[in-house]
Design a protein around this motif. Sequence first.
Motif, PDB file in Angstrom:
ATOM      1  N   LEU A  66       0.816  -1.213   0.000  1.00 33.18           N
ATOM      2  CA  LEU A  66       0.000   0.000   0.000  1.00 33.18           C
ATOM      3  C   LEU A  66       0.850   1.262   0.000  1.00 33.18           C
ATOM      4  CD1 LEU A  66      -2.838  -1.053   2.448  1.00 33.18           C
ATOM      5  CD2 LEU A  66      -2.859  -0.984  -0.039  1.00 33.18           C
ATOM      6  N   ASP A  75      -9.070  -3.385 -12.272  1.00 33.83           N
ATOM      7  CA  ASP A  75     -10.309  -2.682 -12.583  1.00 33.83           C
ATOM      8  C   ASP A  75     -11.372  -2.898 -11.508  1.00 33.83           C
ATOM      9  OD1 ASP A  75      -9.214  -1.740 -14.871  1.00 33.83           O
ATOM     10  OD2 ASP A  75     -10.148  -3.193 -16.205  1.00 33.83           O
ATOM     11  N   TYR A  76     -11.435  -4.106 -10.922  1.00 37.93           N
ATOM     12  CA  TYR A  76     -12.528  -4.338  -9.983  1.00 37.93           C
ATOM     13  C   TYR A  76     -12.332  -3.608  -8.662  1.00 37.93           C
ATOM     14  CZ  TYR A  76      -9.515  -8.242  -8.475  1.00 37.93           C
ATOM     15  OH  TYR A  76      -8.473  -9.011  -8.056  1.00 37.93           O
ATOM     16  N   ARG A  79     -11.123  -0.524  -8.676  1.00 34.84           N
ATOM     17  CA  ARG A  79     -11.651   0.778  -9.079  1.00 34.84           C
ATOM     18  C   ARG A  79     -13.183   0.764  -9.020  1.00 34.84           C
ATOM     19  NH1 ARG A  79     -10.255   2.549 -15.009  1.00 34.84           N
ATOM     20  NH2 ARG A  79     -11.818   0.950 -15.326  1.00 34.84           N
ATOM     21  N   THR A  80     -13.786  -0.347  -9.479  1.00 42.69           N
ATOM     22  CA  THR A  80     -15.245  -0.483  -9.406  1.00 42.69           C
ATOM     23  C   THR A  80     -15.710  -0.404  -7.953  1.00 42.69           C
ATOM     24  OG1 THR A  80     -15.186  -1.933 -11.314  1.00 42.69           O
ATOM     25  CG2 THR A  80     -17.209  -1.928 -10.011  1.00 42.69           C
ATOM     26  N   ARG A 136     -14.351   1.024  -5.455  1.00 43.75           N
ATOM     27  CA  ARG A 136     -14.265   2.402  -4.965  1.00 43.75           C
ATOM     28  C   ARG A 136     -15.364   3.256  -5.594  1.00 43.75           C
ATOM     29  NH1 ARG A 136      -8.915   4.856  -6.136  1.00 43.75           N
ATOM     30  NH2 ARG A 136      -9.639   6.471  -4.699  1.00 43.75           N
ATOM     31  N   LEU A 152     -17.810   2.059  -1.700  1.00 44.46           N
ATOM     32  CA  LEU A 152     -17.456   1.204  -0.567  1.00 44.46           C
ATOM     33  C   LEU A 152     -16.373   1.882   0.265  1.00 44.46           C
ATOM     34  CD1 LEU A 152     -17.353  -2.339  -2.197  1.00 44.46           C
ATOM     35  CD2 LEU A 152     -19.246  -1.178  -1.084  1.00 44.46           C
ATOM     36  N   LYS A 154     -12.102  -6.849   1.973  1.00 43.28           N
ATOM     37  CA  LYS A 154     -13.057  -7.745   1.311  1.00 43.28           C
ATOM     38  C   LYS A 154     -12.676  -7.977  -0.150  1.00 43.28           C
ATOM     39  CE  LYS A 154     -17.950  -8.351   0.291  1.00 43.28           C
ATOM     40  NZ  LYS A 154     -19.300  -7.785   0.408  1.00 43.28           N
ATOM     41  N   HIS A 155     -12.385  -6.893  -0.865  1.00 40.89           N
ATOM     42  CA  HIS A 155     -12.183  -7.040  -2.305  1.00 40.89           C
ATOM     43  C   HIS A 155     -10.735  -7.302  -2.709  1.00 40.89           C
ATOM     44  CE1 HIS A 155     -16.226  -6.218  -3.918  1.00 40.89           C
ATOM     45  NE2 HIS A 155     -16.392  -5.639  -2.748  1.00 40.89           N
ATOM     46  N   ARG A 169      -8.620 -10.840  -0.428  1.00 42.47           N
ATOM     47  CA  ARG A 169      -9.016 -12.191  -0.822  1.00 42.47           C
ATOM     48  C   ARG A 169      -8.355 -12.619  -2.136  1.00 42.47           C
ATOM     49  NH1 ARG A 169     -14.995 -14.783  -0.581  1.00 42.47           N
ATOM     50  NH2 ARG A 169     -14.635 -16.549  -1.949  1.00 42.47           N
ATOM     51  N   ASN A 170      -8.319 -11.692  -3.096  1.00 42.19           N
ATOM     52  CA  ASN A 170      -7.689 -12.027  -4.364  1.00 42.19           C
ATOM     53  C   ASN A 170      -6.165 -12.053  -4.266  1.00 42.19           C
ATOM     54  OD1 ASN A 170      -9.847 -12.250  -6.529  1.00 42.19           O
ATOM     55  ND2 ASN A 170     -10.447 -10.378  -5.474  1.00 42.19           N
ATOM     56  N   LEU A 182     -11.561 -19.645  -2.239  1.00 41.76           N
ATOM     57  CA  LEU A 182     -11.274 -18.214  -2.443  1.00 41.76           C
ATOM     58  C   LEU A 182     -11.554 -17.783  -3.873  1.00 41.76           C
ATOM     59  CD1 LEU A 182      -7.897 -17.881  -0.499  1.00 41.76           C
ATOM     60  CD2 LEU A 182     -10.085 -16.899   0.150  1.00 41.76           C
ATOM     61  N   PRO A 208     -13.529 -18.708  -7.199  1.00 48.59           N
ATOM     62  CA  PRO A 208     -14.540 -19.586  -7.806  1.00 48.59           C
ATOM     63  C   PRO A 208     -14.137 -20.119  -9.181  1.00 48.59           C
ATOM     64  CG  PRO A 208     -15.265 -17.299  -7.774  1.00 48.59           C
ATOM     65  CD  PRO A 208     -14.045 -17.370  -6.924  1.00 48.59           C
ATOM     66  N   ARG A 209     -13.203 -19.432  -9.851  1.00 46.97           N
ATOM     67  CA  ARG A 209     -12.820 -19.891 -11.189  1.00 46.97           C
ATOM     68  C   ARG A 209     -12.079 -21.218 -11.153  1.00 46.97           C
ATOM     69  NH1 ARG A 209     -10.035 -14.385 -12.777  1.00 46.97           N
ATOM     70  NH2 ARG A 209      -9.517 -14.656 -10.589  1.00 46.97           N
ATOM     71  N   ARG A 222     -12.874 -23.705  -9.189  1.00 50.13           N
ATOM     72  CA  ARG A 222     -13.763 -24.809  -8.792  1.00 50.13           C
ATOM     73  C   ARG A 222     -14.181 -25.716  -9.921  1.00 50.13           C
ATOM     74  NH1 ARG A 222     -17.567 -21.054  -5.193  1.00 50.13           N
ATOM     75  NH2 ARG A 222     -15.847 -20.111  -4.068  1.00 50.13           N
ATOM     76  N   LEU A 269     -11.478   9.381  -8.618  1.00 46.55           N
ATOM     77  CA  LEU A 269     -10.832   8.069  -8.705  1.00 46.55           C
ATOM     78  C   LEU A 269      -9.476   8.140  -9.409  1.00 46.55           C
ATOM     79  CD1 LEU A 269     -13.865   5.781  -9.646  1.00 46.55           C
ATOM     80  CD2 LEU A 269     -12.662   5.863  -7.473  1.00 46.55           C
ATOM     81  N   PHE A 326     -17.787   1.333 -16.455  1.00 51.37           N
ATOM     82  CA  PHE A 326     -16.461   1.375 -17.071  1.00 51.37           C
ATOM     83  C   PHE A 326     -16.420   0.692 -18.429  1.00 51.37           C
ATOM     84  CE2 PHE A 326     -15.858   1.743 -12.508  1.00 51.37           C
ATOM     85  CZ  PHE A 326     -15.041   2.856 -12.439  1.00 51.37           C
ATOM     86  N   THR A 346     -13.154  -7.215 -16.757  1.00 51.70           N
ATOM     87  CA  THR A 346     -12.284  -7.155 -15.579  1.00 51.70           C
ATOM     88  C   THR A 346     -12.817  -6.236 -14.479  1.00 51.70           C
ATOM     89  OG1 THR A 346     -11.014  -5.451 -16.719  1.00 51.70           O
ATOM     90  CG2 THR A 346     -10.156  -7.680 -16.813  1.00 51.70           C
ATOM     91  N   SER A 347     -13.986  -5.640 -14.718  1.00 54.61           N
ATOM     92  CA  SER A 347     -14.463  -4.656 -13.747  1.00 54.61           C
ATOM     93  C   SER A 347     -15.268  -5.254 -12.600  1.00 54.61           C
ATOM     94  CB  SER A 347     -15.303  -3.581 -14.450  1.00 54.61           C
ATOM     95  OG  SER A 347     -14.458  -2.774 -15.241  1.00 54.61           O
ATOM     96  N   LEU A 348     -15.573  -6.551 -12.693  1.00 56.81           N
ATOM     97  CA  LEU A 348     -16.264  -7.211 -11.584  1.00 56.81           C
ATOM     98  C   LEU A 348     -15.263  -8.076 -10.835  1.00 56.81           C
ATOM     99  CD1 LEU A 348     -19.469  -8.220 -13.528  1.00 56.81           C
ATOM    100  CD2 LEU A 348     -19.416  -6.683 -11.569  1.00 56.81           C
ATOM    101  N   ASN A 349     -15.433  -8.149  -9.519  1.00 57.64           N
ATOM    102  CA  ASN A 349     -14.515  -8.937  -8.703  1.00 57.64           C
ATOM    103  C   ASN A 349     -14.763 -10.432  -8.940  1.00 57.64           C
ATOM    104  OD1 ASN A 349     -13.076 -10.210  -6.632  1.00 57.64           O
ATOM    105  ND2 ASN A 349     -13.294  -8.436  -5.312  1.00 57.64           N
ATOM    106  N   TYR A 408     -16.427 -12.850  -5.973  1.00 53.38           N
ATOM    107  CA  TYR A 408     -17.754 -12.746  -5.368  1.00 53.38           C
ATOM    108  C   TYR A 408     -18.866 -12.927  -6.406  1.00 53.38           C
ATOM    109  CZ  TYR A 408     -15.317 -11.072  -1.281  1.00 53.38           C
ATOM    110  OH  TYR A 408     -14.485 -10.976  -0.203  1.00 53.38           O
ATOM    111  N   ARG A 421     -24.426  -0.768   1.522  1.00 54.34           N
ATOM    112  CA  ARG A 421     -23.468   0.260   1.929  1.00 54.34           C
ATOM    113  C   ARG A 421     -24.158   1.623   2.092  1.00 54.34           C
ATOM    114  NH1 ARG A 421     -21.471   4.400   2.960  1.00 54.34           N
ATOM    115  NH2 ARG A 421     -19.561   5.354   2.199  1.00 54.34           N
ATOM    116  N   HIS A 455     -17.187 -14.846 -14.026  1.00 49.28           N
ATOM    117  CA  HIS A 455     -16.585 -15.630 -15.112  1.00 49.28           C
ATOM    118  C   HIS A 455     -17.610 -16.517 -15.819  1.00 49.28           C
ATOM    119  CE1 HIS A 455     -16.291 -18.692 -11.882  1.00 49.28           C
ATOM    120  NE2 HIS A 455     -16.452 -19.540 -12.858  1.00 49.28           N
TER     121      HIS A 455
END
Lengths: 305, 334
Positions: free
Chosen positions: A121, A202-203, A205-206, A208, A212, A220-221, A224-225, A298, A300-301, A303, B57, B96, B101-104, B107, B119, B153
């Motif tokens: 960070l 990117d996720y 940035r999403t 934020r 959140l 959380k985001h 984990r990754n 952790l 899902p891809r 699995r 951002l 975006f 790639t913009s979704l985690n 989850y 939130r 995915h």
Amino acid sequence: MPAYAAKRFAVALLVLFVVSVLTFTFTNVAVDPAIAIAGEGATDAQIERLRREYGFDRPLYVQYGEWLSGTLAGDFGTSIRQRRPVLTMLAEKFPVTATVGGLALILAFVVAVPLGMVAALRPNSWIDRFALGFAVVGMAMPTFWFGLVLIIVFGVTLHWLPVSGTGTAAHFVMPSIALSYYSIPIIMRLTRAGMIDVMASDYIRTARAKGLLPRTVLFKHALRNAVIPVVAVAAVQFGHLLAGSVVVESVFALHGIGYMAWEALHAADLPVIQAVVVVLAGFYILLVFLSDLLNAFLDPRIRIA
Amino acid sequence: MTALLEVDGLSVTFPATAGDFRPVRDVSFSVDRGETLCIVGESGCGKSLTALALMGLLPKWARRDARRLELQGRDLVGLTERQLADIRGRRMSMVFQEPMTSLNPAYTVGEQLSETYRRHYLSRRGVARDRAIYLLETVGITAAASRLRQYPHQLSGGLRQRVMIAMALICEPNLIIADEPTTALDVTIQAQILHLLSALQKRFGMGMVLITHDLGIVARVATRVAVMYAGQIVETGTVDEVFANPLHPYTQALLRCIPVPGRVKRGEHLGSIPGAVPTLMGDLGGCHFRNRCAYAHAACAPDPILMNEVTPGRGYRCVVPAAICAARGHGAAA
């Protein structure tokens, strides 16, 4: 997920089977068990009689089958040197090694993951540089030497901690620290690299952009990754810790599996060597299996089996 | 009545030892409720950074300056990260360019949708879940309830972008910023997503800032247009004004590059703009387009060119009087 778990478990069993075959074959080729049992000064006739008595003259695959069925039933045979069941010996020594190894792994994670996160960070900050220096020292320093330094500083000079043996919890402090320092650099650097990658993704940035809170984004985001690659190497690291345990156990005179293996090798104590190799391999394979499952949880891809 | 979004003198600077990199320079525009402003320009003209600057951002090392930056009359300039987080996702949200790639990946779609709602509205999980299903249906996803359990995915690019749109709309923001939302998608899906965005914008009465390099998209969805070139807005106006009567030489040149059915003959070369975009380091002095402009002359440098306001909301950044510009642009009008 269950299909994935079943598949990984089948692979684990297969690996364990191959390890047991290789172990049994190589040890029997390297050492003639009849000579080992007969001891020094035995005549050829005595050795030949022992060979028939114990059934060592039979084909190797027959002996393997017998050994395997015994092992599966929990009977690892009898130590040639100590004349005691190998299982009893394992039960005595294993907790010592598992305690040191487990403590070392936990310690490594507790130190390395937060340090790696903070370093990621604040790249190029003083704390990042400190963490890098800490990692380089850890990589460069041999475990036994670090153990000796700990003994001199905290045992001999300061008298804070006992130097050898396994009497109290305090006895495990220095060995665990010595052993953990071996794993800290790689776990920390992986956490840092993973975290830097993920934070730029990117996720994040999403996350934020959704409003959140920073802590949700981070823990959380991002985390984990970021730990997915770390979990994958953790099991491998634990394997290294078990190997490093042999060194640490001798430095701190702990009577664990490592020490037992070292003794058995010197005495050509076949049943003990086989048992130690198979048990450690089994333990290692189990950990790899568990880390596979954790990773699938952790990410899902993964699995999809 | 004040506009929904007021931007005045927005600049983005990346400080560097070799000289500051200034990709966005003195950008001003406003967006009203129910209006779609298209910011159009080629790659690297600063349109995406403008969007990120509005959302707060930008990367940490970037500097954002603005004379005024207001959403619903509320100043966005001096806000703390926490205050900004309260506004993002609830009052203004963003879609975006990269749905892949913009979704985690870790989850489910449902979790990522409902966490946004929870939130901002502190509601119970069941409420947020119902809301997520409603939004997925709104963006045209069938079997919404079962989609909630799926991971990114498992979805196609078009579906993921629909999920992103649902996520941006879940708290019913007043302003939605869409940064090239269809660029990464299949051509057939592009039209669907675009249609969806503009339908939802009307339905929820939102203001929308749509960023694109595609003039075809501008013609279809925009109320007003801002043409960006090399970090500056060079022309603004309603979509009819800009397309029928382009004033700035860059806009005119850009419009000549589009094939128009019936007017461009088969085998005929399309227009192109000679030269290259200047590097946006330091002060460029004068008109940014002068090295590529067919009408460039001595007055184009060295002083900065200001925006000429023809009528309120209609402007162009050129030294030449509007009547002459209009006459030159006659052949370019689409």
